[in-house]
Write a protein that holds these residues in place. Structure first.
Motif, PDB file in Angstrom:
ATOM      1  N   GLN A  35      21.783  79.421   2.044  1.00 30.88           N
ATOM      2  CA  GLN A  35      21.913  77.965   2.032  1.00 30.88           C
ATOM      3  C   GLN A  35      23.346  77.540   2.371  1.00 30.88           C
ATOM      4  N   GLY A  36      24.242  78.505   2.458  1.00 31.09           N
ATOM      5  CA  GLY A  36      25.613  78.209   2.824  1.00 31.09           C
ATOM      6  C   GLY A  36      26.467  77.667   1.698  1.00 31.09           C
ATOM      7  N   SER A  37      25.988  77.778   0.457  1.00 34.72           N
ATOM      8  CA  SER A  37      26.772  77.300  -0.676  1.00 34.72           C
ATOM      9  C   SER A  37      27.898  78.282  -0.954  1.00 34.72           C
ATOM     10  N   CYS A  38      29.117  77.859  -0.665  1.00 35.96           N
ATOM     11  CA  CYS A  38      30.230  78.779  -0.818  1.00 35.96           C
ATOM     12  C   CYS A  38      31.544  78.034  -0.704  1.00 35.96           C
ATOM     13  N   VAL A  39      32.608  78.791  -0.816  1.00 39.05           N
ATOM     14  CA  VAL A  39      33.954  78.288  -0.600  1.00 39.05           C
ATOM     15  C   VAL A  39      34.270  78.491   0.871  1.00 39.05           C
ATOM     16  N   GLU A  40      34.885  77.489   1.492  1.00 36.36           N
ATOM     17  CA  GLU A  40      35.278  77.596   2.894  1.00 36.36           C
ATOM     18  C   GLU A  40      36.789  77.432   3.010  1.00 36.36           C
ATOM     19  N   PHE A  41      37.383  78.159   3.938  1.00 31.90           N
ATOM     20  CA  PHE A  41      38.816  78.139   4.173  1.00 31.90           C
ATOM     21  C   PHE A  41      39.096  77.704   5.607  1.00 31.90           C
ATOM     22  N   ALA A  42      40.204  77.010   5.813  1.00 35.27           N
ATOM     23  CA  ALA A  42      40.639  76.644   7.164  1.00 35.27           C
ATOM     24  C   ALA A  42      42.153  76.785   7.236  1.00 35.27           C
ATOM     25  N   LYS A  43      42.645  77.487   8.250  1.00 31.88           N
ATOM     26  CA  LYS A  43      44.083  77.599   8.452  1.00 31.88           C
ATOM     27  C   LYS A  43      44.567  76.328   9.136  1.00 31.88           C
ATOM     28  N   LEU A  44      45.612  75.738   8.592  1.00 31.54           N
ATOM     29  CA  LEU A  44      46.169  74.500   9.132  1.00 31.54           C
ATOM     30  C   LEU A  44      47.307  74.824  10.094  1.00 31.54           C
ATOM     31  N   PRO A  45      47.595  73.923  11.022  1.00 29.46           N
ATOM     32  CA  PRO A  45      48.640  74.181  12.022  1.00 29.46           C
ATOM     33  C   PRO A  45      49.996  74.557  11.430  1.00 29.46           C
ATOM     34  N   GLY A  46      50.331  74.038  10.255  1.00 29.21           N
ATOM     35  CA  GLY A  46      51.616  74.350   9.634  1.00 29.21           C
ATOM     36  C   GLY A  46      51.641  75.666   8.887  1.00 29.21           C
ATOM     37  N   GLY A  47      50.509  76.411   8.894  1.00 28.84           N
ATOM     38  CA  GLY A  47      50.445  77.696   8.214  1.00 28.84           C
ATOM     39  C   GLY A  47      49.798  77.639   6.846  1.00 28.84           C
ATOM     40  N   GLU A  48      49.641  76.433   6.289  1.00 30.36           N
ATOM     41  CA  GLU A  48      48.964  76.311   5.000  1.00 30.36           C
ATOM     42  C   GLU A  48      47.474  76.561   5.190  1.00 30.36           C
ATOM     43  N   VAL A  49      46.766  76.737   4.080  1.00 31.13           N
ATOM     44  CA  VAL A  49      45.327  76.985   4.120  1.00 31.13           C
ATOM     45  C   VAL A  49      44.624  75.945   3.262  1.00 31.13           C
ATOM     46  N   ALA A  50      43.611  75.304   3.841  1.00 30.58           N
ATOM     47  CA  ALA A  50      42.806  74.327   3.109  1.00 30.58           C
ATOM     48  C   ALA A  50      41.546  75.009   2.607  1.00 30.58           C
ATOM     49  N   GLY A  66      40.064  69.073  13.802  1.00 28.83           N
ATOM     50  CA  GLY A  66      40.461  70.156  14.689  1.00 28.83           C
ATOM     51  C   GLY A  66      40.712  71.483  14.005  1.00 28.83           C
ATOM     52  N   VAL A  67      40.332  71.608  12.725  1.00 29.39           N
ATOM     53  CA  VAL A  67      40.470  72.904  12.056  1.00 29.39           C
ATOM     54  C   VAL A  67      39.118  73.608  12.052  1.00 29.39           C
ATOM     55  N   VAL A  68      39.160  74.906  11.921  1.00 32.86           N
ATOM     56  CA  VAL A  68      37.933  75.704  11.901  1.00 32.86           C
ATOM     57  C   VAL A  68      37.704  76.189  10.476  1.00 32.86           C
ATOM     58  N   TRP A  69      36.600  75.746   9.887  1.00 31.05           N
ATOM     59  CA  TRP A  69      36.247  76.160   8.524  1.00 31.05           C
ATOM     60  C   TRP A  69      35.501  77.487   8.581  1.00 31.05           C
ATOM     61  N   GLN A  70      35.849  78.397   7.692  1.00 31.24           N
ATOM     62  CA  GLN A  70      35.239  79.735   7.654  1.00 31.24           C
ATOM     63  C   GLN A  70      34.751  80.022   6.249  1.00 31.24           C
ATOM     64  N   LYS A  71      33.546  80.585   6.184  1.00 27.50           N
ATOM     65  CA  LYS A  71      33.029  81.023   4.890  1.00 27.50           C
ATOM     66  C   LYS A  71      32.749  82.514   4.948  1.00 27.50           C
ATOM     67  N   SER A  72      32.609  83.109   3.794  1.00 25.46           N
ATOM     68  CA  SER A  72      32.345  84.538   3.721  1.00 25.46           C
ATOM     69  C   SER A  72      30.960  84.865   4.270  1.00 25.46           C
ATOM     70  N   ARG A  73      30.865  85.997   4.925  1.00 25.95           N
ATOM     71  CA  ARG A  73      29.542  86.443   5.378  1.00 25.95           C
ATOM     72  C   ARG A  73      28.666  86.822   4.187  1.00 25.95           C
ATOM     73  N   HIS A  74      29.261  86.920   2.995  1.00 22.38           N
ATOM     74  CA  HIS A  74      28.500  87.224   1.778  1.00 22.38           C
ATOM     75  C   HIS A  74      27.897  85.973   1.148  1.00 22.38           C
ATOM     76  N   SER A  75      28.187  84.789   1.690  1.00 25.20           N
ATOM     77  CA  SER A  75      27.642  83.566   1.098  1.00 25.20           C
ATOM     78  C   SER A  75      26.137  83.523   1.289  1.00 25.20           C
ATOM     79  N   ASN A  76      25.469  82.754   0.431  1.00 28.61           N
ATOM     80  CA  ASN A  76      24.000  82.759   0.470  1.00 28.61           C
ATOM     81  C   ASN A  76      23.467  82.023   1.701  1.00 28.61           C
TER      82      ASN A  76
END
Length: 80
Positions: free
Chosen positions: A30-45, A18-28
């Motif tokens: 092929q989508g090889s990049c770091v992805e971030f997701a905000k967690l319900p408790g405020g932490e970031v995965a 149920g989290v939404v993963w986001q990557k930079s629009r600067h990623s290539n």
């Protein structure tokens, strides 16, 4: 089954349901990049998009803020 509020470092990213993963629009294209997701408790995965089922690292909002401010200031430019 783990829920996002039981997030811990090294857990399988796929277990963060149920989290939404986001990557930079600067990623290539092929989508090889770091992805971030905000967690319900405020932490970031964080995960590697090349291994979406692989481990997730979980950071506090303060840790992510320090990373983003450092990146904006160019502190990590020597890595690329």
């Amino acid at each position: 089954m783990h829920h996002a509020h039981h997030a811990y470092n090294g857990m399988a990213a796929a277990e963060l349901r149920g989290v939404v993963w986001q990557k930079s629009r600067h990623s290539n294209s092929q989508g090889s990049c770091v992805e971030f997701a905000k967690l319900p408790g405020g932490e970031v995965a964080v995960r590697n998009s090349r291994h979406p089922e692989g481990p997730a690292l979980v950071y506090t909002p303060a840790e992510i803020e320090a990373l983003l401010l450092g990146a904006k200031d160019g502190e990590f430019d020597h890595l690329v």
